[in-house]
Scaffold this motif. Structure first.
Motif, PDB file in Angstrom:
ATOM      1  N   SER A  76       0.969  -1.268  -0.031  1.00 52.52           N
ATOM      2  CA  SER A  76      -0.057   0.157  -0.036  1.00 52.52           C
ATOM      3  C   SER A  76       0.928   1.212   0.019  1.00 52.52           C
ATOM      4  CB  SER A  76      -0.905   0.051   1.287  1.00 52.52           C
ATOM      5  OG  SER A  76      -1.902  -1.111   1.105  1.00 52.52           O
ATOM      6  N   VAL A  77       0.640   2.026  -0.465  1.00 51.40           N
ATOM      7  CA  VAL A  77       1.379   3.381  -1.004  1.00 51.40           C
ATOM      8  C   VAL A  77       0.567   4.773  -0.398  1.00 51.40           C
ATOM      9  CG1 VAL A  77       2.501   4.918  -2.687  1.00 51.40           C
ATOM     10  CG2 VAL A  77       2.563   2.260  -2.981  1.00 51.40           C
ATOM     11  N   LEU A  78       1.256   5.179   0.391  1.00 55.77           N
ATOM     12  CA  LEU A  78       0.396   6.682   0.783  1.00 55.77           C
ATOM     13  C   LEU A  78       1.614   7.974   0.626  1.00 55.77           C
ATOM     14  CD1 LEU A  78      -1.541   8.084   3.120  1.00 55.77           C
ATOM     15  CD2 LEU A  78       0.478   7.945   4.628  1.00 55.77           C
ATOM     16  N   LEU A  79       0.909   8.690  -0.091  1.00 55.10           N
ATOM     17  CA  LEU A  79       1.813   9.891  -0.695  1.00 55.10           C
ATOM     18  C   LEU A  79       1.203  11.098  -0.097  1.00 55.10           C
ATOM     19  CD1 LEU A  79       3.592  10.974  -3.153  1.00 55.10           C
ATOM     20  CD2 LEU A  79       1.398  11.513  -4.225  1.00 55.10           C
ATOM     21  N   CYS A  80       2.069  11.820   0.636  1.00 57.62           N
ATOM     22  CA  CYS A  80       1.597  13.096   1.157  1.00 57.62           C
ATOM     23  C   CYS A  80       2.240  14.307   0.197  1.00 57.62           C
ATOM     24  CB  CYS A  80       2.194  13.354   2.441  1.00 57.62           C
ATOM     25  SG  CYS A  80       2.158  11.909   3.446  1.00 57.62           S
ATOM     26  N   SER A  81       1.257  14.936  -0.303  1.00 59.51           N
ATOM     27  CA  SER A  81       1.568  15.807  -1.122  1.00 59.51           C
ATOM     28  C   SER A  81       0.904  17.199  -0.876  1.00 59.51           C
ATOM     29  CB  SER A  81       1.189  15.736  -2.549  1.00 59.51           C
ATOM     30  OG  SER A  81       1.452  16.766  -3.610  1.00 59.51           O
ATOM     31  N   GLN A  82       1.733  18.339  -1.001  1.00 58.93           N
ATOM     32  CA  GLN A  82       1.119  19.850  -0.770  1.00 58.93           C
ATOM     33  C   GLN A  82       0.359  20.345  -1.819  1.00 58.93           C
ATOM     34  OE1 GLN A  82       1.382  21.099   2.346  1.00 58.93           O
ATOM     35  NE2 GLN A  82       2.564  19.693   3.064  1.00 58.93           N
TER      36      GLN A  82
END
Length: 164
Positions: free
Chosen positions: A78-84
């Motif tokens: 599972s991939v979690l991307l935190c992006s502004q």
């Protein structure tokens, strides 16, 4: 019952100077591993945080594309991307993302575009936010018991958010 994650990888622009992950038992990386490096033997969570996606070189972009487009579905990851900046998130990430967690932004055009991509009226959703730290969660997974949530816990009726 869902099996817990057995491995954690954090991909961060400067993992040794941040304190966000100091109490997390995981592997800190500064670059994207190649697809062949993900074995898929254990259920794994990959967190991508504070990486400037617009500056990725060709090799890094290809590794990111394969992580979302192949590795996440074929290697038990599972991939979690935190992006502004959700608006400039790579297309492969937008296509393969099942859950979006968003905070109100000042750019109403950007908010409307992202809402159309998710199939919801973000302006209506963000009007429900009374605290500056409130977030709206959009769950696009099949058969989700609750497609929309405020702060992850409060269900939002879908009728209140139809796209205009």
């Amino acid at each position: 019952q869902t099996e817990p994650f057995r491995r954690l990888y954090v991909i961060h622009c400067d993992p040794y100077s941040t304190h966000e992950y100091k109490d997390v038992d995981g592997v800190m990386l500064t670059d994207f591993p190649q697809p062949r490096q993900w074995t898929g033997k254990d259920k794994t969570l990959v967190v991508i945080d504070d990486v400037e996606l617009s500056t990725l070189n060709k090799r890094q972009r290809k590794a990111l594309d394969r992580l979302f487009g192949y590795v996440s579905t074929h290697r038990n990851i599972s991939v979690l991307l935190c992006s502004q900046d959700a608006f400039n998130t790579p297309a492969i990430v937008r296509r393969c993302s099942a859950v979006w967690i968003m905070w109100p932004c000042k750019d109403v055009d950007q908010m409307a575009t992202i809402g159309r991509r998710c199939g919801v009226n973000l302006r209506n959703l963000f009007a429900m936010c009374t605290n500056p730290r409130d977030s709206v969660w959009v769950d696009l997974t099949d058969n989700s018991p609750c497609k929309l949530r405020l702060n992850g816990y409060t269900a939002i009726p879908e009728a209140a958010t139809e796209v205009a």
